[in-house]
Design a protein around this motif. Structure first.
Motif, PDB file in Angstrom:
ATOM      1  N   SER A  14       0.834  -1.209   0.000  1.00 52.33           N
ATOM      2  CA  SER A  14       0.000   0.000   0.000  1.00 52.33           C
ATOM      3  C   SER A  14       0.865   1.255   0.000  1.00 52.33           C
ATOM      4  CB  SER A  14      -0.957   0.003   1.194  1.00 52.33           C
ATOM      5  OG  SER A  14      -0.235  -0.019   2.406  1.00 52.33           O
ATOM      6  N   LEU A  15       2.045   1.186   0.617  1.00 44.67           N
ATOM      7  CA  LEU A  15       2.953   2.346   0.569  1.00 44.67           C
ATOM      8  C   LEU A  15       3.373   2.597  -0.880  1.00 44.67           C
ATOM      9  CD1 LEU A  15       4.277   4.134   2.861  1.00 44.67           C
ATOM     10  CD2 LEU A  15       6.375   2.874   2.391  1.00 44.67           C
ATOM     11  N   PHE A  16       3.627   1.514  -1.604  1.00 47.56           N
ATOM     12  CA  PHE A  16       4.020   1.650  -3.004  1.00 47.56           C
ATOM     13  C   PHE A  16       2.857   2.172  -3.846  1.00 47.56           C
ATOM     14  CE2 PHE A  16       4.026  -0.082  -7.290  1.00 47.56           C
ATOM     15  CZ  PHE A  16       5.190   0.486  -7.787  1.00 47.56           C
ATOM     16  N   THR A  17       1.662   1.587  -3.659  1.00 40.86           N
ATOM     17  CA  THR A  17       0.539   1.994  -4.525  1.00 40.86           C
ATOM     18  C   THR A  17       0.146   3.449  -4.282  1.00 40.86           C
ATOM     19  OG1 THR A  17      -1.130   1.151  -2.974  1.00 40.86           O
ATOM     20  CG2 THR A  17      -0.414  -0.340  -4.715  1.00 40.86           C
ATOM     21  N   VAL A  18       0.202   3.886  -3.008  1.00 39.13           N
ATOM     22  CA  VAL A  18      -0.204   5.269  -2.743  1.00 39.13           C
ATOM     23  C   VAL A  18       0.822   6.233  -3.354  1.00 39.13           C
ATOM     24  CG1 VAL A  18       0.880   5.661  -0.466  1.00 39.13           C
ATOM     25  CG2 VAL A  18      -1.308   6.698  -0.978  1.00 39.13           C
ATOM     26  N   GLY A  19       2.097   5.883  -3.284  1.00 38.77           N
ATOM     27  CA  GLY A  19       3.129   6.725  -3.892  1.00 38.77           C
ATOM     28  C   GLY A  19       3.026   6.692  -5.415  1.00 38.77           C
ATOM     29  N   PHE A  20       2.759   5.509  -5.967  1.00 36.43           N
ATOM     30  CA  PHE A  20       2.694   5.398  -7.426  1.00 36.43           C
ATOM     31  C   PHE A  20       1.467   6.118  -7.977  1.00 36.43           C
ATOM     32  CE2 PHE A  20       1.541   3.396 -11.445  1.00 36.43           C
ATOM     33  CZ  PHE A  20       2.720   3.619 -12.147  1.00 36.43           C
ATOM     34  N   THR A  21       0.352   6.071  -7.239  1.00 35.96           N
ATOM     35  CA  THR A  21      -0.848   6.774  -7.708  1.00 35.96           C
ATOM     36  C   THR A  21      -0.573   8.264  -7.820  1.00 35.96           C
ATOM     37  OG1 THR A  21      -2.189   5.106  -6.588  1.00 35.96           O
ATOM     38  CG2 THR A  21      -3.317   7.098  -7.292  1.00 35.96           C
ATOM     39  N   ASP A  22       0.103   8.814  -6.811  1.00 34.99           N
ATOM     40  CA  ASP A  22       0.461  10.242  -6.907  1.00 34.99           C
ATOM     41  C   ASP A  22       1.405  10.468  -8.083  1.00 34.99           C
ATOM     42  OD1 ASP A  22       0.752  13.044  -5.430  1.00 34.99           O
ATOM     43  OD2 ASP A  22       2.737  12.415  -6.107  1.00 34.99           O
ATOM     44  N   LEU A  23       2.390   9.594  -8.226  1.00 39.85           N
ATOM     45  CA  LEU A  23       3.379   9.763  -9.302  1.00 39.85           C
ATOM     46  C   LEU A  23       2.698   9.731 -10.673  1.00 39.85           C
ATOM     47  CD1 LEU A  23       6.446   9.911 -10.049  1.00 39.85           C
ATOM     48  CD2 LEU A  23       6.351   7.427 -10.301  1.00 39.85           C
ATOM     49  N   TYR A  24       1.764   8.775 -10.843  1.00 36.85           N
ATOM     50  CA  TYR A  24       1.080   8.646 -12.133  1.00 36.85           C
ATOM     51  C   TYR A  24       0.311   9.922 -12.475  1.00 36.85           C
ATOM     52  CZ  TYR A  24      -1.900   6.899 -15.837  1.00 36.85           C
ATOM     53  OH  TYR A  24      -2.536   6.742 -17.030  1.00 36.85           O
ATOM     54  N   ILE A  25      -0.483  10.393 -11.516  1.00 38.77           N
ATOM     55  CA  ILE A  25      -1.289  11.593 -11.766  1.00 38.77           C
ATOM     56  C   ILE A  25      -0.374  12.806 -11.968  1.00 38.77           C
ATOM     57  CG2 ILE A  25      -2.990  13.153 -10.706  1.00 38.77           C
ATOM     58  CD1 ILE A  25      -4.163  10.605  -9.342  1.00 38.77           C
ATOM     59  N   ARG A  26       0.684  12.893 -11.194  1.00 42.82           N
ATOM     60  CA  ARG A  26       1.629  14.020 -11.294  1.00 42.82           C
ATOM     61  C   ARG A  26       2.300  14.037 -12.667  1.00 42.82           C
ATOM     62  NH1 ARG A  26       3.275  17.246  -7.704  1.00 42.82           N
ATOM     63  NH2 ARG A  26       2.076  16.072  -6.175  1.00 42.82           N
ATOM     64  N   MET A  27       2.748  12.865 -13.115  1.00 45.46           N
ATOM     65  CA  MET A  27       3.420  12.788 -14.420  1.00 45.46           C
ATOM     66  C   MET A  27       2.461  13.161 -15.550  1.00 45.46           C
ATOM     67  SD  MET A  27       6.574  11.966 -14.374  1.00 45.46           S
ATOM     68  CE  MET A  27       7.429  12.230 -12.872  1.00 45.46           C
ATOM     69  N   CYS A  28       1.206  12.691 -15.433  1.00 56.20           N
ATOM     70  CA  CYS A  28       0.218  13.040 -16.462  1.00 56.20           C
ATOM     71  C   CYS A  28      -0.099  14.531 -16.406  1.00 56.20           C
ATOM     72  CB  CYS A  28      -1.065  12.228 -16.271  1.00 56.20           C
ATOM     73  SG  CYS A  28      -0.851  10.472 -16.608  1.00 56.20           S
ATOM     74  N   SER A  29      -0.164  15.086 -15.198  1.00 54.73           N
ATOM     75  CA  SER A  29      -0.501  16.514 -15.092  1.00 54.73           C
ATOM     76  C   SER A  29       0.632  17.385 -15.632  1.00 54.73           C
ATOM     77  CB  SER A  29      -0.796  16.886 -13.639  1.00 54.73           C
ATOM     78  OG  SER A  29       0.377  17.246 -12.967  1.00 54.73           O
ATOM     79  N   MET A  30       1.847  16.856 -15.601  1.00 60.78           N
ATOM     80  CA  MET A  30       2.996  17.604 -16.132  1.00 60.78           C
ATOM     81  C   MET A  30       3.159  17.399 -17.633  1.00 60.78           C
ATOM     82  SD  MET A  30       5.587  16.672 -13.014  1.00 60.78           S
ATOM     83  CE  MET A  30       7.024  17.556 -13.521  1.00 60.78           C
ATOM     84  N   GLY A  31       2.372  16.490 -18.190  1.00 58.37           N
ATOM     85  CA  GLY A  31       2.468  16.227 -19.616  1.00 58.37           C
ATOM     86  C   GLY A  31       3.591  15.270 -19.978  1.00 58.37           C
ATOM     87  N   ILE A  32       4.214  14.653 -18.976  1.00 62.16           N
ATOM     88  CA  ILE A  32       5.311  13.716 -19.260  1.00 62.16           C
ATOM     89  C   ILE A  32       4.736  12.355 -19.648  1.00 62.16           C
ATOM     90  CG2 ILE A  32       7.317  12.541 -18.238  1.00 62.16           C
ATOM     91  CD1 ILE A  32       7.653  15.042 -16.459  1.00 62.16           C
ATOM     92  N   TRP A  33       3.720  11.914 -18.934  1.00 63.51           N
ATOM     93  CA  TRP A  33       3.002  10.700 -19.317  1.00 63.51           C
ATOM     94  C   TRP A  33       1.632  11.103 -19.835  1.00 63.51           C
ATOM     95  CZ3 TRP A  33       3.914   7.252 -14.307  1.00 63.51           C
ATOM     96  CH2 TRP A  33       5.278   6.908 -14.251  1.00 63.51           C
ATOM     97  N   THR A  34       1.051  10.241 -20.668  1.00 63.41           N
ATOM     98  CA  THR A  34      -0.308  10.474 -21.174  1.00 63.41           C
ATOM     99  C   THR A  34      -1.230   9.400 -20.621  1.00 63.41           C
ATOM    100  OG1 THR A  34       0.631  11.366 -23.203  1.00 63.41           O
ATOM    101  CG2 THR A  34      -1.698  10.769 -23.265  1.00 63.41           C
ATOM    102  N   ASP A  35      -2.310   9.837 -19.993  1.00 64.81           N
ATOM    103  CA  ASP A  35      -3.251   8.876 -19.428  1.00 64.81           C
ATOM    104  C   ASP A  35      -3.946   8.116 -20.553  1.00 64.81           C
ATOM    105  OD1 ASP A  35      -4.823   7.613 -17.406  1.00 64.81           O
ATOM    106  OD2 ASP A  35      -6.485   8.918 -17.996  1.00 64.81           O
TER     107      ASP A  35
END
Ligand code: FES
Length: 299
Positions: free
Chosen positions: A274-295
């Motif tokens: 759960s520590l990993f998933t909560v950190g990764f969920t933030d990372l995923y949304i953050r990367m998409c919001s920065m335009g680095i990843w595309t949802d």
């Protein structure tokens, strides 16, 4: 007897008769928890990137006209107490930073809520064992010499405050309801499949972020429901099920206690997952919001 007397004579930090790689566990714990603490503090410090919006970039993030194009909310900022850009997730749609606070002082919606899950994990029985060993070497591992010769236990300040864990648990149960609601909201999109904003309301949809948010909530639930304080609570706050003075209607409590114990048996694993998933969920949304990843919009 020979072995016992040999072990009994060992003294001093790190001294041990163990021949296995006992230091691997504490070292991995040190690296894992440090990485999460550094990333979590950095992410909360940014004060942005918790939603995916039309325009990327830090300046644009808080623009009131920069609308969200996906229904996601980072768990590091959930519940979203306030938002300068008037997010529909926000409880208060304006900037609430006090004017008397110096500009260098960190103030973000993430800092307002991260303390609660942070304290819940900090006082967790598993994490206590893990960081006492990894960060304080007290002791570094079973049957390995520690730096101190005295033992205080958790009977006096400051460690007696670890007993507040049961109260943080009540707060986290509320957080679980809010995070579950956020995961459900991740199915209700403000845009169509082509990313165009809908004139009003929303429509059902699933993106990769939806799946990530749901998995995160499930893993957090598995960690939370295996908490020793939750077991005690759902079991009727009893120390003994078979004692004659206990009322007969304990069957439900016993069943719930057994159910919670299933998660408790793997509490360490769920703590890390759960520590990993909560950190990764933030990372995923953050990367998409920065335009680095595309949802990826699936439905
Ligand atoms: Fe680990 Fe309560 S004992 S969360």
């Amino acid at each position: 007897m020979t072995q016992l007397s040999t072990l009994g004579k060992q003294e001093g930090f790190g001294v041990t008769a163990r021949r296995d790689a006992w230091w691997v566990g504490p070292l991995l714990t040190l690296i894992g928890l440090s990485a999460f603490l550094i990333y979590g503090t950095w992410a909360a410090w940014q004060g942005d990137g918790y939603e995916i919006r039309q325009k990327t970039g830090r300046q644009a993030f808080h623009d009131p006209d920069n609308k969200a194009v996906a229904p996601y909310l980072s768990p590091f900022f959930a519940p979203l107490i306030y938002d300068k850009g008037k997010s529909h997730h926000a409880w208060i749609k304006s900037d609430i930073r006090p004017s008397w606070l110096p500009g260098w002082f960190p103030f973000s919606a993430g800092f307002l809520i991260l303390a609660f899950p942070g304290l819940f994990r900090f006082t967790c029985y598993y994490y206590r064992k893990a960081y006492y060993r990894a960060f304080w070497a007290d002791p570094p591992a079973c049957a390995v010499g520690e730096p101190r010769k005295t033992y205080w236990g958790e009977n006096r300040l400051p460690l007696i405050l670890q007993n507040l864990h049961r109260y943080f648990m009540y707060i986290i149960l509320v957080f679980m309801v809010l995070l579950t609601w956020d995961a459900l909201q991740a199915f209700w999109w403000p845009t169509n499949r082509h990313g165009e904003l809908l004139p009003s309301g929303g429509q059902f949809g699933i993106g990769l972020g939806t799946i990530i948010m749901v998995i995160n909530v499930l893993c957090l639930a598995a960690f939370t429901f295996g908490c020793n304080s939750v077991r005690h609570l759902v079991g009727g706050r009893l120390n003994c099920f078979s004692c004659p003075k206990n009322p007969e209607n304990l069957r439900l409590g016993y069943k719930l206690w057994r159910w919670s114990s299933l998660f408790n048996e793997h509490h360490m694993e769920w703590a890390w997952i759960s520590l990993f998933t909560v950190g990764f969920t933030d990372l995923y949304i953050r990367m998409c919001s920065m335009g680095i990843w595309t949802d990826l919009r699936i439905i």
